[in-house]
Write a protein that holds these residues in place. Sequence first.
Motif, short mmCIF file in Angstrom:
data_model
loop_
_atom_site.label_atom_id
_atom_site.label_comp_id
_atom_site.label_asym_id
_atom_site.label_seq_id
_atom_site.Cartn_x
_atom_site.Cartn_y
_atom_site.Cartn_z
N TRP A 186 0.90 -1.33 0.03
CA TRP A 186 0.03 0.02 -0.05
C TRP A 186 0.88 1.47 0.01
O TRP A 186 0.21 2.23 0.20
CB TRP A 186 -0.91 -0.22 1.08
N GLN A 187 2.25 1.10 -0.20
CA GLN A 187 3.14 2.23 -0.08
C GLN A 187 3.03 2.88 -1.46
O GLN A 187 3.93 2.65 -2.43
CB GLN A 187 4.37 1.91 0.11
N ARG A 188 2.07 3.65 -1.80
CA ARG A 188 2.03 4.17 -3.04
C ARG A 188 3.31 5.24 -3.33
O ARG A 188 3.54 5.30 -4.65
CB ARG A 188 0.70 5.19 -3.17
N GLN A 216 1.24 1.49 -8.43
CA GLN A 216 -0.04 0.61 -8.46
C GLN A 216 -0.47 0.53 -9.79
O GLN A 216 -1.50 -0.19 -10.00
CB GLN A 216 -1.05 1.04 -7.14
N MET A 264 -4.15 -6.82 -7.70
CA MET A 264 -5.14 -6.02 -6.57
C MET A 264 -6.37 -6.32 -7.19
O MET A 264 -7.25 -6.32 -6.29
CB MET A 264 -4.61 -4.58 -6.72
N ASP A 265 -6.78 -6.29 -8.32
CA ASP A 265 -8.16 -6.46 -9.04
C ASP A 265 -8.73 -7.84 -8.49
O ASP A 265 -9.81 -8.06 -8.21
CB ASP A 265 -8.29 -6.44 -10.52
N VAL A 269 -7.96 -9.36 -5.83
CA VAL A 269 -8.13 -9.46 -4.33
C VAL A 269 -9.51 -8.80 -4.34
O VAL A 269 -10.54 -9.35 -3.60
CB VAL A 269 -7.25 -8.50 -3.48
N TYR A 270 -9.97 -7.76 -5.14
CA TYR A 270 -11.07 -6.96 -5.08
C TYR A 270 -12.12 -7.66 -5.61
O TYR A 270 -13.18 -7.87 -5.04
CB TYR A 270 -10.89 -5.81 -5.80
N TRP A 280 -13.80 -3.74 3.39
CA TRP A 280 -12.26 -3.44 3.39
C TRP A 280 -11.77 -2.34 4.19
O TRP A 280 -10.64 -2.67 4.73
CB TRP A 280 -12.01 -3.30 2.02
N HIS A 289 -8.70 -3.44 6.64
CA HIS A 289 -7.41 -2.78 6.56
C HIS A 289 -7.12 -1.87 7.56
O HIS A 289 -5.88 -1.44 7.95
CB HIS A 289 -7.41 -2.03 5.16
N HIS A 302 -0.15 10.95 6.72
CA HIS A 302 0.68 9.69 6.62
C HIS A 302 1.84 9.49 7.82
O HIS A 302 2.11 8.50 8.41
CB HIS A 302 1.41 9.62 5.13
N SER A 308 -10.84 1.90 13.69
CA SER A 308 -10.42 0.88 12.65
C SER A 308 -11.13 1.48 11.47
O SER A 308 -10.39 1.45 10.06
CB SER A 308 -10.80 -0.63 12.93
N GLY A 348 -8.88 2.96 8.32
CA GLY A 348 -8.97 2.18 7.37
C GLY A 348 -9.55 2.80 6.06
O GLY A 348 -8.98 2.73 4.96
N SER A 385 -7.07 5.54 4.99
CA SER A 385 -5.91 4.80 4.37
C SER A 385 -6.28 4.15 3.19
O SER A 385 -5.49 4.39 2.30
CB SER A 385 -5.36 3.59 5.33
N MET A 386 -7.41 3.55 2.95
CA MET A 386 -7.70 3.21 1.48
C MET A 386 -7.97 4.00 0.63
O MET A 386 -7.31 4.19 -0.59
CB MET A 386 -9.09 2.26 1.92
N LEU A 439 -6.13 7.14 0.64
CA LEU A 439 -5.02 7.71 0.51
C LEU A 439 -4.17 7.22 -0.35
O LEU A 439 -3.34 7.53 -1.09
CB LEU A 439 -4.32 8.21 1.66
N ASP A 440 -4.25 5.86 -0.13
CA ASP A 440 -3.33 4.92 -0.90
C ASP A 440 -4.17 4.17 -2.23
O ASP A 440 -3.50 3.53 -2.99
CB ASP A 440 -3.09 3.55 -0.10
N ASN A 472 -6.42 2.07 -2.29
CA ASN A 472 -6.63 0.52 -2.37
C ASN A 472 -8.03 0.24 -2.88
O ASN A 472 -9.01 0.64 -2.36
CB ASN A 472 -6.54 0.11 -1.03
N LEU A 473 -7.89 -0.69 -3.79
CA LEU A 473 -9.12 -1.65 -4.18
C LEU A 473 -10.15 -0.67 -4.74
O LEU A 473 -11.28 -0.81 -4.68
CB LEU A 473 -9.65 -2.42 -3.17
#
Lengths: 208, 208
Positions: A115-117, A122, A131-132, A134-135, A161, A165, B112, B162, B166, B169-170, B172-173, B175-176
């Motif tokens: 998750w470290q952009r 990404q 990643m897709d 997982v989603y 999620w 997460h 962050h 959480s 969560g 974070s999702m 900002l990063d 994710n998904l």
Amino acid sequence: MKAKRKRTVGQKHGDLRNELLREGLKLLDTHGIEGVTIRGVAREAGVAHSAPANHFRSKRALLTAIAAIVFADLADRIDSATAEMAHHTEQAIKAFADTCFQFAFDAPNRYHLLWQRQLIDQDDPAVAAEMDRVYAALLSVLRQDRAPHRVDIETDAIAIWSMIHGYISMRLDGNLVEAADTVTNLPRHKAILLSLIDGVYSREVPTP
Amino acid sequence: MKAKRKRTVGQKHGDLRNELLREGLKLLDTHGIEGVTIRGVAREAGVAHSAPANHFRSKRALLTAIAAIVFADLADRIDSATAEMAHHTEQAIKAFADTCFQFAFDAPNRYHLLWQRQLIDQDDPAVAAEMDRVYAALLSVLRQDRAPHRVDIETDAIAIWSMIHGYISMRLDGNLVEAADTVTNLPRHKAILLSLIDGVYSREVPTP
DNA sequence: CGAGCTTATGGACACCGTCCATTTCAGAGG
DNA sequence: CCTCTGAAATGGACGGTGTCCATAAGCTCG
């Protein structure tokens, strides 16, 4: 017929690219993300400091390739864990969450890297594809055996999620939780989180 | 009586330590965490590359001091936002969450930094004190106007935090979530998250 | 066999964090 | 007033990093 043939593996070193990736994973596990360095993986592989440049155009590319491997591993685990529960939605959600917990607490450095952009790309095809996966696994779990009065699946996915997460991040980063708490109460917290996820899954549509 | 007197501020530069911290915050906002460097803040402040060493024993100490400032800012905002809702628990929880959202999306680099255990020392007294203020604010909100049939407050705090952390974070990063989604649906997601938090606050005790 | 491409090498450069000896200077004590 | 002291600032050095470069080596194929 050999015109489109894949590049012969046996150049000077044979398979340096994968060797570098293996050493990179080792360094990631043992020395953290900061411990993964171009010169470091070259050193571990026993080649010159500039040899990796032939396989990774930048450090970002190296870390991205490592992240793709880690992502694929996570996606595989999730797929096989949820496949066993294909006909039991509630259990499948728990399996999804539990697989994430297990993975993150077993290999925190690997989980962090994903998750470290700032460090990985990404949008890289390999990373994005995994990643897709997982989603898609999460969506697939939510899609089956679905009650009629729910909000859209994507919303549930985001909520679930976020919780998974968020809890993992909180635990790995030590946020707002006393240190003593972090070790002893993991099973209890996991149970609470899973019950929370149940709550998400069975809640009513929020007023829009 | 002057024996224990505080060191006079007006040494050569006057107030270099705070000057360095200010420049550090600027670099953090404009160039990300990786852009904050000892030599960089010295350069911006117009002093020698080794001058900061007199005020921060290491880069970790510099980033920790910056994080303490950011944490204090966040805690202040949370305190004042929740204070206005002191007698309305549900609104206070929403205010807490909304303050976190606002802060994180306004200054993602600052947010962050707070949770990067690799870079800052979360056991630093100043950092720990401000982090406790944030946690205390959440606990204080949950403590008042409390229904009798709930699990312990700490469990609720963990669950709510959480979700907030969560989701941030999702976002900002990345994710998904598809990139297009991240901009357009923020208000909708915020509403969903807040309704989720409501669900946490009013759920039954999970079976232990 | 030799041309050509990929791969590996070693050197260089500009950063970085950290350490060191040295210099500067404000303020305390005589 | 003048010296003395100790913190603050300086500039240089060292090892480490990512990245670029010219060069050398090795394999494939014409």
